[in-house]
Design an enzyme around this catalytic site. Structure first.
Site, PDB file in Angstrom:
ATOM      1  N   GLU A  25       0.792  -1.207  -0.196  1.00 50.58           N
ATOM      2  CA  GLU A  25       0.075   0.100   0.057  1.00 50.58           C
ATOM      3  C   GLU A  25       0.837   1.379   0.075  1.00 50.58           C
ATOM      4  O   GLU A  25       2.136   1.183   0.145  1.00 50.58           O
ATOM      5  CB  GLU A  25      -0.991   0.205   1.282  1.00 50.58           C
ATOM      6  CG  GLU A  25      -0.290  -0.191   2.769  1.00 50.58           C
ATOM      7  CD  GLU A  25      -0.833   0.591   3.718  1.00 50.58           C
ATOM      8  OE1 GLU A  25      -1.173   1.707   3.479  1.00 50.58           O
ATOM      9  OE2 GLU A  25      -0.994  -0.040   4.730  1.00 50.58           O
ATOM     10  N   LYS A  86      -5.329  10.596   1.063  1.00 55.27           N
ATOM     11  CA  LYS A  86      -5.587   9.245   1.104  1.00 55.27           C
ATOM     12  C   LYS A  86      -6.693   8.668   0.553  1.00 55.27           C
ATOM     13  O   LYS A  86      -7.870   9.273   0.568  1.00 55.27           O
ATOM     14  CB  LYS A  86      -6.021   9.396   2.839  1.00 55.27           C
ATOM     15  CG  LYS A  86      -6.155   7.943   3.311  1.00 55.27           C
ATOM     16  CD  LYS A  86      -6.222   8.025   4.967  1.00 55.27           C
ATOM     17  CE  LYS A  86      -6.671   6.659   5.395  1.00 55.27           C
ATOM     18  NZ  LYS A  86      -6.812   6.766   7.004  1.00 55.27           N
ATOM     19  N   ASP A 136     -16.100   4.655  14.134  1.00 55.26           N
ATOM     20  CA  ASP A 136     -15.757   4.731  12.799  1.00 55.26           C
ATOM     21  C   ASP A 136     -15.089   3.210  12.415  1.00 55.26           C
ATOM     22  O   ASP A 136     -14.368   2.584  13.100  1.00 55.26           O
ATOM     23  CB  ASP A 136     -14.639   5.576  12.502  1.00 55.26           C
ATOM     24  CG  ASP A 136     -14.148   5.708  11.379  1.00 55.26           C
ATOM     25  OD1 ASP A 136     -14.390   6.605  10.330  1.00 55.26           O
ATOM     26  OD2 ASP A 136     -13.429   4.669  10.839  1.00 55.26           O
ATOM     27  N   ASP A 140     -11.391  -1.202   5.161  1.00 58.02           N
ATOM     28  CA  ASP A 140     -10.500  -2.572   4.881  1.00 58.02           C
ATOM     29  C   ASP A 140     -11.234  -3.423   5.366  1.00 58.02           C
ATOM     30  O   ASP A 140     -11.113  -4.733   4.594  1.00 58.02           O
ATOM     31  CB  ASP A 140      -9.351  -2.466   6.096  1.00 58.02           C
ATOM     32  CG  ASP A 140      -8.052  -1.199   5.736  1.00 58.02           C
ATOM     33  OD1 ASP A 140      -8.391  -0.388   4.611  1.00 58.02           O
ATOM     34  OD2 ASP A 140      -7.331  -1.217   6.499  1.00 58.02           O
ATOM     35  N   LYS A 157      -4.069  -2.269  14.149  1.00 52.22           N
ATOM     36  CA  LYS A 157      -3.277  -1.387  14.873  1.00 52.22           C
ATOM     37  C   LYS A 157      -4.010  -1.178  16.224  1.00 52.22           C
ATOM     38  O   LYS A 157      -5.178  -1.171  16.625  1.00 52.22           O
ATOM     39  CB  LYS A 157      -3.264   0.014  14.568  1.00 52.22           C
ATOM     40  CG  LYS A 157      -2.349  -0.100  13.517  1.00 52.22           C
ATOM     41  CD  LYS A 157      -2.256   1.080  12.416  1.00 52.22           C
ATOM     42  CE  LYS A 157      -3.483   0.739  11.699  1.00 52.22           C
ATOM     43  NZ  LYS A 157      -3.687   1.770  10.576  1.00 52.22           N
TER      44      LYS A 157
HETATM   45  N1  PSU Z   1      -0.662   0.192   8.872  1.00 53.31           N
HETATM   46  C1  PSU Z   1       0.306   0.914   9.303  1.00 53.31           C
HETATM   47  N2  PSU Z   1       0.247   2.340   9.220  1.00 53.31           N
HETATM   48  C2  PSU Z   1      -0.739   3.046   8.546  1.00 53.31           C
HETATM   49  C3  PSU Z   1      -1.802   2.086   7.949  1.00 53.31           C
HETATM   50  C4  PSU Z   1      -1.655   0.720   8.232  1.00 53.31           C
HETATM   51  O1  PSU Z   1       1.190   0.505   9.865  1.00 53.31           O
HETATM   52  O2  PSU Z   1      -0.616   4.246   8.396  1.00 53.31           O
HETATM   53  C5  PSU Z   1      -2.983   2.588   7.235  1.00 53.31           C
HETATM   54  C6  PSU Z   1      -3.146   1.579   6.249  1.00 53.31           C
HETATM   55  O3  PSU Z   1      -3.286   2.208   5.014  1.00 53.31           O
HETATM   56  C7  PSU Z   1      -4.791   1.356   6.470  1.00 53.31           C
HETATM   57  C8  PSU Z   1      -5.416   2.418   7.159  1.00 53.31           C
HETATM   58  O4  PSU Z   1      -5.681   0.699   5.605  1.00 53.31           O
HETATM   59  O5  PSU Z   1      -4.495   2.928   7.868  1.00 53.31           O
HETATM   60  C9  PSU Z   1      -6.752   2.378   7.709  1.00 53.31           C
HETATM   61  O6  PSU Z   1      -7.227   3.858   7.831  1.00 53.31           O
HETATM   62  P1  PSU Z   1      -8.688   3.989   7.984  1.00 53.31           P
HETATM   63  O7  PSU Z   1      -8.996   3.565   9.593  1.00 53.31           O
HETATM   64  O8  PSU Z   1      -8.939   5.500   7.793  1.00 53.31           O
HETATM   65  O9  PSU Z   1      -9.537   3.041   7.138  1.00 53.31           O
HETATM   66 MN    MN Z   2     -13.398   5.359   8.273  1.00 55.84          MN
END
Ligand code: PSU
Ligand code: MN
Length: 299
Positions: A25, A86, A136, A140, A157
Protein backbone atom coordinates in the site's frame (compact mmCIF):
# COMPACT_ATOMS: atom_id res chain seq x y z
CA UNK A 1 -1.68 -2.27 -18.46
CA UNK A 2 -3.27 -5.19 -16.64
CA UNK A 3 -6.94 -4.35 -17.23
CA UNK A 4 -7.64 -0.97 -15.65
CA UNK A 5 -4.47 -1.08 -13.56
CA UNK A 6 -1.20 0.20 -14.99
CA UNK A 7 1.49 -2.31 -14.03
CA UNK A 8 5.16 -1.34 -14.44
CA UNK A 9 6.92 -3.59 -17.03
CA UNK A 10 8.77 -5.66 -14.40
CA UNK A 11 5.53 -6.19 -12.48
CA UNK A 12 3.51 -7.04 -15.59
CA UNK A 13 6.16 -9.53 -16.75
CA UNK A 14 6.27 -11.28 -13.38
CA UNK A 15 2.46 -11.54 -13.25
CA UNK A 16 2.33 -12.89 -16.81
CA UNK A 17 5.02 -15.51 -16.03
CA UNK A 18 3.38 -16.54 -12.74
CA UNK A 19 6.43 -15.42 -10.74
CA UNK A 20 6.26 -14.15 -7.15
CA UNK A 21 4.86 -10.63 -6.75
CA UNK A 22 4.02 -8.73 -3.55
CA UNK A 23 1.73 -5.71 -3.60
CA UNK A 24 2.22 -2.91 -1.06
CA UNK A 25 0.00 0.00 0.00
CA UNK A 26 1.13 3.64 -0.17
CA UNK A 27 -0.99 5.32 2.54
CA UNK A 28 1.43 3.99 5.16
CA UNK A 29 4.15 6.02 3.38
CA UNK A 30 2.14 9.15 2.53
CA UNK A 31 0.00 9.45 5.68
CA UNK A 32 0.95 6.80 8.25
CA UNK A 33 4.65 7.56 8.72
CA UNK A 34 6.46 10.91 8.93
CA UNK A 35 9.34 12.03 6.69
CA UNK A 36 12.04 10.57 6.58
CA UNK A 37 10.83 7.32 8.24
CA UNK A 38 8.46 6.81 5.30
CA UNK A 39 11.38 6.59 2.87
CA UNK A 40 13.21 4.14 5.14
CA UNK A 41 10.07 2.00 5.28
CA UNK A 42 9.48 2.04 1.52
CA UNK A 43 13.10 1.12 0.87
CA UNK A 44 13.27 -1.65 3.45
CA UNK A 45 9.98 -3.22 2.34
CA UNK A 46 10.96 -3.24 -1.33
CA UNK A 47 14.40 -4.60 -0.42
CA UNK A 48 12.86 -7.32 1.80
CA UNK A 49 10.71 -8.45 -1.13
CA UNK A 50 13.38 -8.23 -3.83
CA UNK A 51 16.17 -9.89 -1.82
CA UNK A 52 13.88 -12.95 -1.72
CA UNK A 53 13.56 -13.00 -5.49
CA UNK A 54 10.03 -11.56 -5.64
CA UNK A 55 8.86 -8.37 -7.37
CA UNK A 56 7.48 -5.51 -5.23
CA UNK A 57 4.56 -3.47 -6.55
CA UNK A 58 3.64 -0.34 -4.59
CA UNK A 59 0.03 0.51 -5.39
CA UNK A 60 -1.31 4.05 -5.80
CA UNK A 61 -3.48 6.24 -7.98
CA UNK A 62 -0.94 8.24 -10.01
CA UNK A 63 -2.57 11.42 -11.32
CA UNK A 64 -5.76 9.47 -11.81
CA UNK A 65 -4.16 6.24 -13.04
CA UNK A 66 -4.55 3.18 -10.79
CA UNK A 67 -1.08 1.67 -10.60
CA UNK A 68 0.76 -1.46 -9.46
CA UNK A 69 4.38 -0.38 -9.25
CA UNK A 70 5.68 3.21 -9.13
CA UNK A 71 8.57 4.74 -11.04
CA UNK A 72 11.36 6.21 -8.87
CA UNK A 73 10.10 9.69 -9.65
CA UNK A 74 6.51 8.83 -8.70
CA UNK A 75 7.63 7.25 -5.44
CA UNK A 76 9.61 10.41 -4.56
CA UNK A 77 6.46 12.47 -5.11
CA UNK A 78 4.43 10.23 -2.81
CA UNK A 79 7.16 10.26 -0.13
CA UNK A 80 7.25 14.07 -0.25
CA UNK A 81 3.56 13.82 0.74
CA UNK A 82 2.59 17.19 -0.84
CA UNK A 83 -0.99 17.08 -2.08
CA UNK A 84 -1.18 13.29 -1.79
CA UNK A 85 -4.70 12.28 -0.81
CA UNK A 86 -5.54 9.21 1.29
CA UNK A 87 -7.58 6.88 -0.91
CA UNK A 88 -9.69 4.07 0.50
CA UNK A 89 -12.00 1.78 -1.50
CA UNK A 90 -14.82 4.32 -1.79
CA UNK A 91 -12.40 7.03 -2.96
CA UNK A 92 -10.82 5.09 -5.85
CA UNK A 93 -13.36 6.13 -8.47
CA UNK A 94 -13.20 9.79 -7.41
CA UNK A 95 -9.43 9.80 -7.53
CA UNK A 96 -9.45 8.28 -11.02
CA UNK A 97 -12.11 10.63 -12.38
CA UNK A 98 -10.42 13.70 -10.89
CA UNK A 99 -6.84 12.83 -11.82
CA UNK A 100 -5.77 12.81 -8.17
CA UNK A 101 -2.49 11.59 -6.69
CA UNK A 102 -3.89 9.08 -4.22
CA UNK A 103 -2.13 6.92 -1.63
CA UNK A 104 -3.85 3.57 -1.16
CA UNK A 105 -5.06 2.22 2.17
CA UNK A 106 -5.25 -1.55 2.62
CA UNK A 107 -8.78 -1.52 1.17
CA UNK A 108 -7.80 0.34 -2.01
CA UNK A 109 -4.48 -1.49 -2.35
CA UNK A 110 -5.95 -5.00 -2.25
CA UNK A 111 -8.63 -3.97 -4.77
CA UNK A 112 -5.91 -2.76 -7.21
CA UNK A 113 -3.71 -5.78 -6.48
CA UNK A 114 -6.56 -8.17 -7.21
CA UNK A 115 -7.49 -6.34 -10.43
CA UNK A 116 -3.86 -6.57 -11.54
CA UNK A 117 -3.68 -10.29 -10.77
CA UNK A 118 -1.44 -10.05 -7.68
CA UNK A 119 -2.32 -12.53 -4.93
CA UNK A 120 -0.07 -11.49 -2.02
CA UNK A 121 -0.01 -8.18 -0.17
CA UNK A 122 1.92 -6.90 2.87
CA UNK A 123 1.31 -4.04 5.29
CA UNK A 124 1.83 -3.08 8.92
CA UNK A 125 -1.63 -3.34 10.39
CA UNK A 126 -5.09 -3.32 8.88
CA UNK A 127 -7.73 -0.78 9.84
CA UNK A 128 -10.62 -1.85 12.03
CA UNK A 129 -13.21 -0.70 14.54
CA UNK A 130 -12.27 2.48 16.39
CA UNK A 131 -12.64 2.89 20.15
CA UNK A 132 -14.68 6.07 20.48
CA UNK A 133 -18.14 7.07 19.22
CA UNK A 134 -19.27 6.95 16.44
CA UNK A 135 -17.07 3.83 16.33
CA UNK A 136 -15.79 4.53 12.83
CA UNK A 137 -15.05 1.26 11.07
CA UNK A 138 -12.33 1.00 8.45
CA UNK A 139 -13.39 0.04 4.94
CA UNK A 140 -10.45 -2.38 5.10
CA UNK A 141 -12.75 -4.90 6.80
CA UNK A 142 -15.48 -4.91 4.13
CA UNK A 143 -12.87 -5.03 1.37
CA UNK A 144 -11.09 -7.98 3.02
CA UNK A 145 -14.44 -9.78 2.92
CA UNK A 146 -14.74 -9.44 -0.85
CA UNK A 147 -11.17 -9.59 -2.12
CA UNK A 148 -9.42 -12.96 -2.58
CA UNK A 149 -5.81 -12.13 -1.66
CA UNK A 150 -3.35 -13.08 1.06
CA UNK A 151 -2.78 -10.14 3.42
CA UNK A 152 0.30 -10.31 5.67
CA UNK A 153 0.25 -7.95 8.67
CA UNK A 154 0.77 -7.61 12.42
CA UNK A 155 -2.95 -7.67 13.10
CA UNK A 156 -4.91 -4.47 13.51
CA UNK A 157 -3.35 -1.40 15.05
CA UNK A 158 -3.67 -1.15 18.83
CA UNK A 159 -5.23 2.31 18.41
CA UNK A 160 -8.38 0.29 17.60
CA UNK A 161 -10.78 -1.86 19.56
CA UNK A 162 -9.06 -5.16 18.75
CA UNK A 163 -11.81 -7.38 20.12
CA UNK A 164 -14.52 -5.60 18.12
CA UNK A 165 -12.26 -5.74 15.05
CA UNK A 166 -11.70 -9.49 15.46
CA UNK A 167 -15.47 -10.00 15.85
CA UNK A 168 -16.16 -8.09 12.63
CA UNK A 169 -13.57 -10.14 10.72
CA UNK A 170 -15.32 -13.20 12.06
CA UNK A 171 -18.79 -12.03 10.99
CA UNK A 172 -17.48 -11.10 7.56
CA UNK A 173 -16.02 -14.57 7.10
CA UNK A 174 -12.41 -13.45 6.77
CA UNK A 175 -10.05 -16.31 7.67
CA UNK A 176 -7.33 -15.19 10.10
CA UNK A 177 -4.28 -17.38 10.80
CA UNK A 178 -1.24 -16.76 12.99
CA UNK A 179 2.16 -17.46 11.48
CA UNK A 180 4.10 -19.10 14.32
CA UNK A 181 1.76 -17.53 16.86
CA UNK A 182 -1.56 -18.58 18.40
CA UNK A 183 -2.53 -15.04 19.33
CA UNK A 184 -3.69 -12.07 17.29
CA UNK A 185 -0.82 -9.59 17.61
CA UNK A 186 -1.54 -6.08 18.87
CA UNK A 187 0.69 -4.37 16.28
CA UNK A 188 3.12 -2.70 18.72
CA UNK A 189 3.34 -5.93 20.74
CA UNK A 190 2.62 -9.64 20.48
CA UNK A 191 -0.27 -9.95 22.92
CA UNK A 192 -3.96 -9.18 22.57
CA UNK A 193 -5.51 -12.11 24.41
CA UNK A 194 -7.39 -13.03 21.22
CA UNK A 195 -6.75 -16.56 19.94
CA UNK A 196 -6.13 -17.43 16.28
CA UNK A 197 -5.31 -20.78 14.63
CA UNK A 198 -1.54 -21.28 14.48
CA UNK A 199 0.27 -22.24 11.29
CA UNK A 200 4.01 -23.03 11.22
CA UNK A 201 4.73 -23.80 7.57
CA UNK A 202 4.47 -21.73 4.40
CA UNK A 203 3.09 -24.78 2.57
CA UNK A 204 0.14 -24.81 4.98
CA UNK A 205 -0.62 -21.14 4.25
CA UNK A 206 -0.62 -21.93 0.54
CA UNK A 207 -2.89 -24.96 1.13
CA UNK A 208 -5.39 -22.85 3.11
CA UNK A 209 -5.40 -20.16 0.42
CA UNK A 210 -5.97 -22.74 -2.32
CA UNK A 211 -8.79 -24.33 -0.31
CA UNK A 212 -10.49 -20.92 0.00
CA UNK A 213 -10.29 -20.50 -3.76
CA UNK A 214 -11.56 -24.03 -4.39
CA UNK A 215 -14.55 -23.19 -2.17
CA UNK A 216 -15.28 -20.16 -4.30
CA UNK A 217 -14.74 -17.87 -1.32
CA UNK A 218 -14.34 -14.20 -2.21
CA UNK A 219 -12.65 -13.30 1.08
CA UNK A 220 -9.03 -12.62 1.92
CA UNK A 221 -6.70 -14.80 3.96
CA UNK A 222 -5.26 -12.67 6.76
CA UNK A 223 -1.85 -13.95 7.88
CA UNK A 224 -0.69 -12.30 11.10
CA UNK A 225 2.65 -12.35 12.88
CA UNK A 226 3.89 -10.43 15.95
CA UNK A 227 6.41 -7.59 15.57
CA UNK A 228 10.10 -8.56 15.97
CA UNK A 229 10.51 -9.04 19.74
CA UNK A 230 13.45 -6.66 20.33
CA UNK A 231 11.22 -3.78 19.20
CA UNK A 232 7.93 -4.76 20.85
CA UNK A 233 6.47 -2.23 23.30
CA UNK A 234 4.91 -3.18 26.65
CA UNK A 235 1.10 -3.25 26.42
CA UNK A 236 0.76 -0.80 29.34
CA UNK A 237 2.87 1.84 27.57
CA UNK A 238 0.87 1.50 24.35
CA UNK A 239 -2.46 1.48 26.18
CA UNK A 240 -1.69 4.70 28.06
CA UNK A 241 -0.69 6.49 24.83
CA UNK A 242 -3.73 5.20 22.93
CA UNK A 243 -6.23 6.16 25.66
CA UNK A 244 -4.77 9.69 25.76
CA UNK A 245 -4.74 9.87 21.95
CA UNK A 246 -8.36 8.75 21.64
CA UNK A 247 -9.41 11.34 24.26
CA UNK A 248 -7.49 14.03 22.40
CA UNK A 249 -8.96 13.04 19.01
CA UNK A 250 -12.50 13.25 20.40
CA UNK A 251 -11.80 16.62 22.01
CA UNK A 252 -10.32 17.97 18.74
CA UNK A 253 -13.27 16.60 16.72
CA UNK A 254 -11.06 14.48 14.45
CA UNK A 255 -13.27 12.39 12.16
CA UNK A 256 -13.31 9.89 9.30
CA UNK A 257 -10.12 9.13 7.44
CA UNK A 258 -8.16 11.62 9.57
CA UNK A 259 -8.57 9.53 12.74
CA UNK A 260 -6.04 6.79 11.96
CA UNK A 261 -3.16 9.12 10.91
CA UNK A 262 -3.90 11.35 13.95
CA UNK A 263 -3.74 8.46 16.42
CA UNK A 264 -0.62 6.93 14.83
CA UNK A 265 1.17 10.27 15.12
CA UNK A 266 -0.06 10.74 18.70
CA UNK A 267 1.18 7.33 19.86
CA UNK A 268 4.47 7.97 18.13
CA UNK A 269 4.96 11.24 20.02
CA UNK A 270 3.78 9.80 23.33
CA UNK A 271 6.30 6.94 23.09
CA UNK A 272 9.17 9.22 22.03
CA UNK A 273 9.43 7.52 18.64
CA UNK A 274 9.54 3.95 19.93
CA UNK A 275 6.23 3.25 18.20
CA UNK A 276 7.79 4.32 14.91
CA UNK A 277 10.70 1.92 15.41
CA UNK A 278 8.37 -1.05 15.91
CA UNK A 279 6.32 0.10 12.94
CA UNK A 280 9.39 0.13 10.66
CA UNK A 281 10.61 -3.23 11.92
CA UNK A 282 7.29 -5.00 11.47
CA UNK A 283 6.69 -3.52 8.02
CA UNK A 284 9.98 -5.01 6.86
CA UNK A 285 9.29 -8.35 8.52
CA UNK A 286 5.81 -8.55 6.99
CA UNK A 287 7.15 -7.73 3.52
CA UNK A 288 9.71 -10.52 3.94
CA UNK A 289 7.08 -13.08 4.97
CA UNK A 290 4.83 -11.99 2.09
CA UNK A 291 7.70 -12.54 -0.35
CA UNK A 292 8.29 -16.04 1.02
CA UNK A 293 4.57 -16.85 0.73
CA UNK A 294 4.42 -15.47 -2.83
CA UNK A 295 7.41 -17.62 -3.74
CA UNK A 296 5.81 -20.73 -2.23
CA UNK A 297 2.59 -19.92 -4.09
CA UNK A 298 4.40 -19.49 -7.42
CA UNK A 299 5.98 -22.94 -7.27
N1 PSU B 1 -0.62 0.24 8.86
C1 PSU B 1 0.41 1.00 9.31
N2 PSU B 1 0.33 2.35 9.14
C2 PSU B 1 -0.72 2.93 8.45
C3 PSU B 1 -1.81 2.11 7.98
C4 PSU B 1 -1.68 0.78 8.20
O1 PSU B 1 1.38 0.47 9.87
O2 PSU B 1 -0.71 4.13 8.24
C5 PSU B 1 -2.98 2.72 7.17
C6 PSU B 1 -3.40 1.65 6.17
O3 PSU B 1 -3.36 2.24 4.90
C7 PSU B 1 -4.80 1.27 6.58
C8 PSU B 1 -5.29 2.60 7.03
O4 PSU B 1 -5.53 0.71 5.52
O5 PSU B 1 -4.19 3.05 7.84
C9 PSU B 1 -6.62 2.51 7.77
O6 PSU B 1 -7.24 3.76 7.74
P1 PSU B 1 -8.79 3.89 8.06
O7 PSU B 1 -8.92 3.52 9.51
O8 PSU B 1 -9.11 5.36 7.81
O9 PSU B 1 -9.54 2.99 7.14
MN1 MN C 1 -13.36 5.36 8.42
Amino acid sequence: MTGVVRALPAVAAAIADGRAVVALESSVFAQGLPIPANKTAARSMVEAVESRGAVAAITAVVRGIPAAGLTAEELERFLARDGIVKVSARDLALAIARGTDGATTVAAAIRLAHLAGIEVFATGGIGGVHRAPPFDESADLAELARTPVIVVCSGAKAILDLRATAERLDSLGVTVIGYRTAELPAFYGAESGIAVPRVDELSEIVAIYRAQRALGASSALLVVQPPPSPFALPASVVERAVVEGVRESTRAGIQGSAITPFLLAYVDKATAGRAREVNLALLEQNAALAASIATALAR
